[in-house]
Design a protein around this motif. Sequence first.
Motif, PDB file in Angstrom:
ATOM      1  N   HIS A 153       0.829  -1.208   0.000  1.00 14.56           N
ATOM      2  CA  HIS A 153       0.000   0.000   0.000  1.00 14.56           C
ATOM      3  C   HIS A 153       0.864   1.260   0.000  1.00 14.56           C
ATOM      4  N   THR A 157       1.002   4.632  -2.727  1.00 15.17           N
ATOM      5  CA  THR A 157       0.840   6.051  -2.388  1.00 15.17           C
ATOM      6  C   THR A 157       2.029   6.904  -2.809  1.00 15.17           C
ATOM      7  N   TYR A 161       2.365  10.948  -3.560  1.00 20.73           N
ATOM      8  CA  TYR A 161       3.292  11.829  -2.847  1.00 20.73           C
ATOM      9  C   TYR A 161       4.123  12.651  -3.831  1.00 20.73           C
ATOM     10  N   LEU A 193      -6.179  10.476  -2.982  1.00 21.15           N
ATOM     11  CA  LEU A 193      -5.951   9.930  -1.643  1.00 21.15           C
ATOM     12  C   LEU A 193      -7.223   9.301  -1.088  1.00 21.15           C
ATOM     13  N   PHE A 196      -7.784   5.931  -2.693  1.00 22.11           N
ATOM     14  CA  PHE A 196      -6.881   4.948  -2.089  1.00 22.11           C
ATOM     15  C   PHE A 196      -7.413   4.501  -0.730  1.00 22.11           C
ATOM     16  N   GLU A 197      -7.926   5.440   0.046  1.00 23.01           N
ATOM     17  CA  GLU A 197      -8.439   5.108   1.374  1.00 23.01           C
ATOM     18  C   GLU A 197      -9.626   4.152   1.286  1.00 23.01           C
ATOM     19  N   TYR A 230       1.093   7.987   5.410  1.00 29.37           N
ATOM     20  CA  TYR A 230      -0.159   8.264   4.707  1.00 29.37           C
ATOM     21  C   TYR A 230      -0.798   9.572   5.173  1.00 29.37           C
ATOM     22  N   TYR A 233       1.117  12.711   4.173  1.00 29.41           N
ATOM     23  CA  TYR A 233       0.853  13.165   2.806  1.00 29.41           C
ATOM     24  C   TYR A 233      -0.330  14.126   2.777  1.00 29.41           C
TER      25      TYR A 233
END
Length: 349
Positions: A153, A157, A161, A193, A196-197, A230, A233
Amino acid sequence: MMGLSARFATQPDIVARGSIYRAKACAALKADLENICLENIQACILIGNNFFGEGNADVESLYFGLASRMTQLLNLGVCNEEDDGPTREVKRRIYWTCFIIDTWASSGSNVSRQFRQQANHPRAPMDEYVFYNMKPGDPDIPDFQWRSGLWGHMVNTVEIYTEIQNFQQSLADAAEWNEALIDDAVQRLEHKLGAFEQVLGPNLKFSRENLAAFVERGLGRVFVAFHLGYHHYYTLLYYHCLDRRRPHTKNGKKYSDSCKAHAAIVCDVLKASREVTGAEAVYNIVGHVTIVSSFDKWMVKFLIAHALTLEEKADDSWPSPHAIPLFGDDHLERGLITQAMIEDIQWQI
């Protein structure tokens, strides 16, 4: 590793040995530097982190660059059919470690990345618990059984970033800011983001319960590292919205509140890492993340208490915010910066 660990010791004599251990590691690596192998890549990474801990970013970047170049020369991104499962996964993890380091270190040192965005990256690291239970000679996990671990994971990310870093760099380079374009850029990255979450699911979000589950499997430190990065970011993405001097925008207040919310989560993660055995966050970047996330009154008190000493001020008044520092007028320039920092932090809290 002894050099890295020594700085966290409680006994001063052990702390003092850190530089000695690092020097011996450097000498051993230099004697074998032309041997391009996995072990020397790992040694370069460890020594680079030693120099990072000492604040020597240039030498840190040099060793990280060596690690990345060796990784490329060994072609670790391509699967070797003769390797067993654990060896393949070790190579993938070294590849992705160098990829992530290259992203972080190059932006910090303002140098070009060695790893470019490409379509043929190796598979992301597998679930840590599965990997830790593999034995020499075991076959590789087939793609249909593979599931991502926390490091996997993190890999997903790192490009987000990079986009955040590029966005912040564009703000620093711009003579004037277009607020509408800034809002659009933040919204786009926020969406990435957020998407992704959604993939993470409830079991991977930060909570004391989830942390306890990862600690039980021996993965508490990895869980903490993942969430520190995470949520950091997020704070980087929204950080500019904390400036109360910026023009009002449609989403400015929301982004400012989100920045503080994610900074608070970073502080919660660090607090948990100190209180829960097996979840310790003992690595160099913690100090940086903590400072960025600490919108608290202690910082205001520190700056106010030390402002006179730092600026060598003759009176209690601040310089005019409209004053233009002359070349070499460090006193006035530092005064303006310190004043802005204190006023901004007071506004934030």
